[in-house]
Write an enzyme that holds these catalytic residues in place. Structure first.
Site: not given
Length: 529
Positions: A203, A266, A270
């Site tokens: 992470k 994810d 972002e």
């Protein structure tokens, strides 16, 4: 719609949303929730523990260098680990695995394309053809028992047929991102049926992964949290392989996810609070403060410096609610107004972004963008006046005398909470939500922006992340400027129901529990990684 015409719609959105977290017309017609996932697992090598996150009990494994002696047992049957690629994650994972497995019979070997520009960097890091730890990409794939595929996402999508053909039956394919699964789903394909497929997903960016690992040489447990997933398990050892891999990377704790859940959260994260949203909201706030007569250097101090410094540190140690509770009475009022004004516009964009990721559109967008790079390489993202001013502000920074601006804090926390709420409604576990929306931001990414600016933060990440930040930052900038700030200027009190929901949100308990398993040291830029 802008100005006064947008206010009734924002207010209507608030009324609908605060009735209950599961009643949200904006999401009813969107991509369905993920299938429920069992957040437990067992290991015969590493002890697990159960933590309570909100209303869910999840199983995690606590890492540490004291566990490195167990790695040969975890990797039983694996003689060689092939690290394929040398991008954001490649150097860190190759070096961390090599160092953690030193003294064992397990070889870590880097595989790169013939003539790759990265060969020199790999050799400088100690991998070489002479000692058998560096070789041609497909040869390393063919000879490895665990293949950790870290080439860029678009290259994985383009070359997966040749990669799959090179993997021996019974070997294990390791991924640090679920992008390839998303691509395979979009074209109606799948992984070879005769291999294990696992994932370990740190992470944080690769440089953070290596830097914290090195800082942990003298402080056990320093590293980046990771999730793991088992997509296929034909050997019966896939979970042990994944946990061994995560422990060897230095993960303070490892939690379970699925590959589909990982790539959704994810890629979405972002573009949201981790990179795209934080960039966009800072640009918007800086211009707002300057337009109100604030000197440019002070405006940078009250936006970027405030966010990446004391606000991020407060969230890291005391959670999102801790930022609010530390404010004085008047500052709390300013925070509440900013939070209430920013929440709905942020949620709107985040909902759209999640749908783009879940539908495969964002994955296709990345592949097409990489295909254009030979003609149109990615441009700079730090050329605006804000970041030029920031260079000078950082150069004369002394100590920690940076203020917590309540408007900056309110906007930032609103976007973070909107992302948390959306991921929860989509069925993601709180361990994943906290790591993807909070810990990765304040313990890995924001410190890089504090150190050298937004481009240093974004462009140390993967190509997929860099593209997403560039694409979505402007959307957050525009939406906050056109909707949130006009609402803030209406000079009305904050939506009390929205603020009460923020104060009593179950995420605060989950963040507090995860904070007990954060890295044992803060990331430092004073030593070489």
């Amino acid at each position: 719609m802008i100005g006064r015409f947008c206010i009734p719609f924002i207010a209507m959105f608030y009324l609908v949303y605060v009735i209950g977290r599961n009643i949200n017309p904006l999401l009813d017609s969107a991509e369905p929730r993920l299938n429920s996932m069992e957040p437990t697992f067992t290991s015969t090598v590493f002890e697990s523990e159960t933590i309570l996150l909100a209303s869910t009990r999840e199983t995690v494994v606590r890492g540490g260098r004291n566990l490195f002696a167990r790695l040969p047992q975890a990797f039983s049957g694996i003689n060689q680990i092939g690290i394929i690629g040398w991008g954001s994650q490649g150097p860190a994972q190759a070096m961390n695995l090599r160092d953690s497995l030193a003294g064992t019979a397990i070889r870590v070997k880097v595989g790169l394309r013939s003539g790759s520009d990265s060969l020199a960097a790999a050799r400088k890091a100690g991998f070489s053809e002479e000692n058998g730890t560096l070789g041609e990409m497909f040869q390393v794939i063919r000879e490895s028992d665990l293949i950790i595929l870290l080439i860029c996402d678009a290259a994985q999508a383009r070359h997966h047929p040749e990669i799959f053909a090179a993997i021996r039956p019974g070997a294990t394919l390791g991924l640090s991102h679920g992008f390839l699964l998303g691509h395979l789903k979009s074209i109606g394909a799948g992984f070879p049926a005769d291999i294990d497929v696992i994932a370990v997903c740190p992470k944080g960016m690769g440089p953070s992964l290596r830097r914290l690992y090195l800082q942990g040489r003298n402080v056990n447990g320093a590293g980046i949290n990771a999730s793991f997933a088992v997509e296929q398990d034909i050997t019966g050892r896939a979970t042990e392989y994944a946990l061994g891999w995560s422990i060897a990377l230095g993960s303070p704790f490892t939690f379970k996810t699925t590959l589909e859940s990982e790539y959704r959260s994810d890629i979405f994260g972002e573009r949201g609070i981790l990179l795209g949203a934080v960039h966009g909201l800072l640009e918007a706030l800086f211009r707002r403060f300057v337009s109100q007569g604030m000197p440019e250097d002070i405006a940078f101090l009250e936006t970027a410096e405030s966010l990446t410094g004391p606000i991020s540190r407060a969230i890291s140690r005391n959670g999102i609610l801790g930022v609010y509770e530390a404010l004085g009475k008047a500052a709390k009022v300013e925070f509440e107004k900013a939070y209430a004004a920013a929440y709905a516009p942020a949620f709107d964009i985040l909902a759209e972004c999640y749908e783009e990721v879940a539908s495969g559109n964002e994955i296709r967008s990345v592949i097409m963008a990489v295909d254009r790079h030979s003609r149109m390489p990615m441009g700079r993202i730090d050329g605006t006046r804000m970041w030029v001013v920031g260079d000078a502000v950082r150069a004369r920074r002394v100590g920690r005398g940076i203020p917590v601006n309540p408007v900056t804090a309110g906007v930032y926390c609103a976007v973070m909470m909107a992302q948390i709420d959306l991921l929860a409604e989509k069925g993601h576990l709180y361990s994943e939500i906290v790591n993807e929306s909070v810990i990765e931001a304040v313990d890995s990414l924001n410190p890089y922006m504090h150190h050298k600016g937004v481009a240093h933060m974004v462009d140390n990440c993967s190509t997929t992340a860099r593209l997403g930040a560039r694409k979505w930052a402007s959307r957050f900038d525009y939406s906050l400027s056109q909707q949130a700030f006009p609402a803030l200027d209406e000079a009305r009190g904050a939506d009390t129901a929205l603020i009460e929901r923020f104060r009593g949100h179950e995420i605060h308990q989950a963040i507090s529990a995860c904070a007990q398993l954060r890295p044992s040291v803060d990331i430092s830029f004073l030593e070489t990684a």
